[in-house]
Write a protein that holds these residues in place. Structure first.
Motif, PDB file in Angstrom:
ATOM      1  N   SER A 154      59.221  23.659-138.352  1.00 38.26           N
ATOM      2  CA  SER A 154      59.508  22.474-139.174  1.00 38.26           C
ATOM      3  C   SER A 154      58.947  21.244-138.480  1.00 38.26           C
ATOM      4  O   SER A 154      59.196  21.031-137.291  1.00 38.26           O
ATOM      5  CB  SER A 154      61.020  22.280-139.331  1.00 38.26           C
ATOM      6  OG  SER A 154      61.597  23.406-139.937  1.00 38.26           O
ATOM      7  N   LEU A 155      58.220  20.437-139.242  1.00 40.66           N
ATOM      8  CA  LEU A 155      57.648  19.200-138.685  1.00 40.66           C
ATOM      9  C   LEU A 155      58.238  18.017-139.445  1.00 40.66           C
ATOM     10  O   LEU A 155      58.150  17.940-140.674  1.00 40.66           O
ATOM     11  CB  LEU A 155      56.125  19.208-138.859  1.00 40.66           C
ATOM     12  CG  LEU A 155      55.410  17.937-138.389  1.00 40.66           C
ATOM     13  CD1 LEU A 155      55.573  17.726-136.885  1.00 40.66           C
ATOM     14  CD2 LEU A 155      53.915  18.005-138.742  1.00 40.66           C
ATOM     15  N   VAL A 156      58.877  17.104-138.683  1.00 40.78           N
ATOM     16  CA  VAL A 156      59.521  15.940-139.303  1.00 40.78           C
ATOM     17  C   VAL A 156      58.726  14.682-138.938  1.00 40.78           C
ATOM     18  O   VAL A 156      58.491  14.413-137.756  1.00 40.78           O
ATOM     19  CB  VAL A 156      60.979  15.774-138.804  1.00 40.78           C
ATOM     20  CG1 VAL A 156      61.649  14.590-139.511  1.00 40.78           C
ATOM     21  CG2 VAL A 156      61.774  17.054-139.023  1.00 40.78           C
ATOM     22  N   ILE A 157      58.326  13.929-139.950  1.00 39.10           N
ATOM     23  CA  ILE A 157      57.598  12.675-139.716  1.00 39.10           C
ATOM     24  C   ILE A 157      58.601  11.527-139.795  1.00 39.10           C
ATOM     25  O   ILE A 157      59.216  11.289-140.839  1.00 39.10           O
ATOM     26  CB  ILE A 157      56.476  12.475-140.762  1.00 39.10           C
ATOM     27  CG1 ILE A 157      55.560  13.710-140.837  1.00 39.10           C
ATOM     28  CG2 ILE A 157      55.674  11.211-140.443  1.00 39.10           C
ATOM     29  CD1 ILE A 157      54.827  14.054-139.556  1.00 39.10           C
ATOM     30  N   ALA A 158      58.762  10.842-138.663  1.00 38.21           N
ATOM     31  CA  ALA A 158      59.735   9.736-138.570  1.00 38.21           C
ATOM     32  C   ALA A 158      59.063   8.552-137.892  1.00 38.21           C
ATOM     33  O   ALA A 158      59.635   7.924-136.996  1.00 38.21           O
ATOM     34  CB  ALA A 158      60.960  10.188-137.776  1.00 38.21           C
ATOM     35  N   THR A 159      57.834   8.263-138.319  1.00 35.72           N
ATOM     36  CA  THR A 159      57.033   7.256-137.615  1.00 35.72           C
ATOM     37  C   THR A 159      57.208   5.840-138.166  1.00 35.72           C
ATOM     38  O   THR A 159      56.492   4.925-137.752  1.00 35.72           O
ATOM     39  CB  THR A 159      55.534   7.646-137.636  1.00 35.72           C
ATOM     40  OG1 THR A 159      55.204   8.072-138.955  1.00 35.72           O
ATOM     41  CG2 THR A 159      55.245   8.749-136.654  1.00 35.72           C
ATOM     42  N   GLY A 160      58.146   5.651-139.087  1.00 34.10           N
ATOM     43  CA  GLY A 160      58.490   4.302-139.528  1.00 34.10           C
ATOM     44  C   GLY A 160      57.400   3.621-140.348  1.00 34.10           C
ATOM     45  O   GLY A 160      56.472   4.283-140.839  1.00 34.10           O
ATOM     46  N   GLY A 161      57.508   2.297-140.457  1.00 34.75           N
ATOM     47  CA  GLY A 161      56.578   1.524-141.279  1.00 34.75           C
ATOM     48  C   GLY A 161      55.568   0.769-140.436  1.00 34.75           C
ATOM     49  O   GLY A 161      55.375   1.070-139.253  1.00 34.75           O
TER      50      GLY A 161
END
Ligand SMILES: Cc1cc2nc3c(=O)[nH]c(=O)nc-3n(C[C@H](O)[C@H](O)[C@H](O)COP(=O)(O)OP(=O)(O)OC[C@H]3O[C@@H](n4cnc5c(N)ncnc54)[C@H](O)[C@@H]3O)c2cc1C
Length: 395
Positions: A154-161
């Motif tokens: 599972s790959l979660v993208i949490a890199t914001g704005g």
């Protein structure tokens, strides 16, 4: 080659919360961040004291192409859940105003709390880690980074704005979404000061630092809090809030006397204090400096006359100008100073329950990278905590 059940890219508010949530369910988790330290936006938030949530968080505090999208996560990890965590760690906090909760001491308390929680569930957090390539590998993913290759299911993208690029903000999350064929919506800076024409700046010269309680409206929405004159234009909570609803070319309407019918008030003063002047009356609500300046700019022909000599039409002109001040900003200060980014990964592309991409199983998006943006007041962090937690429960 490093193998994990879950890799989260971005060690900000959403990514760290997701790591805690997934780690607590026994998943092996690594959080990778290219910055030299984690949670930089948490550290700089709320003037260094982090407005970490809001007592009155409701789905109506968020802007999104799909107003229903945020509801599920917000209801599964509420402001009370986050407050519980803060209290468990003995972090002192207080309500500043309007339900906004801040640390008594410093924002670092929140970052330390998140790192302690990550450690307790063996979720690893790596800084200085740049992700160079993301590829599909079977039903999982292969990541090439400056710290070697990693695989995960599972790959979660949490890199914001995109706001505050100097703090490590990048468009990485949007690029990954597009790489995998997910739709992204146009982004703009939100919760950001307005810039004004050179002419208006000249008119307001010397007012920098002056504020006024005002109701500001645009496109059918209004906010009531302070406005603040700055060297570049207008800021303050009311302005930051309305900026998220403003589009280039729009006019904002400002009511500097939101509690009264100014025309009726002036009529009454005319009767009771016929010798007084307009700027004296205005200065009973506004600061003297602001009242004098506005009277000079807007009512120069009236300001030397006593109220008794002013016609009803003149009083109406004053009331309309002060209560329906039409202001056309030239723009905003942009991502350089914006607190948030509007738009982003289209919420239609991901499940509101799991945050998994509908097109690419195993790929998740959480936090500000999604097209969900909160009002000012702790709502953006609450969205990061709630989406991170909800996703972590489903990985
Ligand atoms: C000045 C300021 C003050 C704020 N104050 C408040 C406040 O008081 N209350 C509130 O609710 N909200 C506040 N906000 C908004 C809030 O900070 C964000 O909405 C929130 O941090 C979003 O969380 P996130 O985890 O989605 O993204 P972020 O917290 O931005 O985290 C993203 C992480 O991803 C990392 N990253 C980015 N690109 C890459 C890449 N290519 N590779 C690896 N890592 C990457 C970044 O280094 C960062 O650590 C403020 C914002 C700013 C700018």
């Amino acid at each position: 080659m490093q193998e994990r059940d879950v890799i989260i890219i971005g060690a900000g508010a959403a990514g760290l919360m997701c790591a805690i949530s997934a780690g607590s369910r026994g998943k092996s988790v690594a959080v990778l961040d290219h910055a030299n330290k984690v949670g930089k936006k948490i550290l700089m938030s709320g003037g260094g004291r982090c407005n970490f949530t809001n007592y009155y968080t409701e789905p109506t505090n968020f802007l999104s192409g799909n107003e229903h999208f945020c509801k599920s996560a917000l209801s599964r990890f509420t402001q009370w859940d986050f407050i519980g965590l803060v209290e468990k760690h003995g972090i002192p906090y207080h309500e500043k105003k309007l339900g906004q909760l801040f640390c008594d001491n410093k924002a670092k308390d929140i970052v330390n709390m998140l790192l302690v929680e990550c450690e307790a569930v063996n979720s690893e957090v790596r800084t200085h880690c740049s992700v160079e390539k993301v590829e599909r590998q079977g039903s999982g993913f292969l990541l090439s980074t400056n710290q070697g290759k990693w695989t995960c299911s599972s790959l979660v993208i949490a890199t914001g704005g995109l706001s505050i690029p100097t703090m490590g903000a990048t468009g990485f999350g949007y690029d990954i979404a597009r790489q995998f064929g997910l739709k992204t919506l146009d982004t703009t800076a939100g919760l950001v000061p307005f810039t004004l024409t050179p002419n208006l700046l000249e008119q307001f010269e010397g007012l920098s630092g002056t504020s006024a309680d005002a109701s500001v409206s645009c496109n059918g929405t209004h906010f009531r809090e302070n406005i603040l004159f700055t060297h570049r234009g207008l800021s303050g909570p009311s302005i930051l809030q309305i900026s998220s609803y403003w589009r280039p070319g729009d006019t904002v309407e400002i009511n500097l006397f939101p509690d009264i019918d100014l025309y009726e008030h002036l009529k009454l003063q005319q009767k009771e204090r016929p010798k007084s002047h307009i700027n004296t009356i205005l200065a009973e609500t506004l600061t003297k400096k602001l009242a004098d300046r506005l009277a000079d700019l807007w009512f120069s022909e009236m300001k030397d006359k006593p109220l008794a000599e002013l016609s009803n039409d003149a009083l109406q002109t004053v009331a309309t100008q002060c209560q329906s001040w039409q202001l056309k900003p030239t723009g905003t200060e942009g991502y350089r100073t914006a607190e948030v980014t509007l738009g982003g990964v289209d919420t239609d592309e991901v499940s509101s329950k799991t945050f998994e991409s509908k097109k690419v199983p195993g790929l998740y998006f959480i936090g500000e990278v999604l097209d969900v943006t909160g009002h000012l007041g702790g709502f953006n962090f609450q969205w990061a905590w709630a989406s991170g937690h909800a996703c972590g429960q489903e990985l």
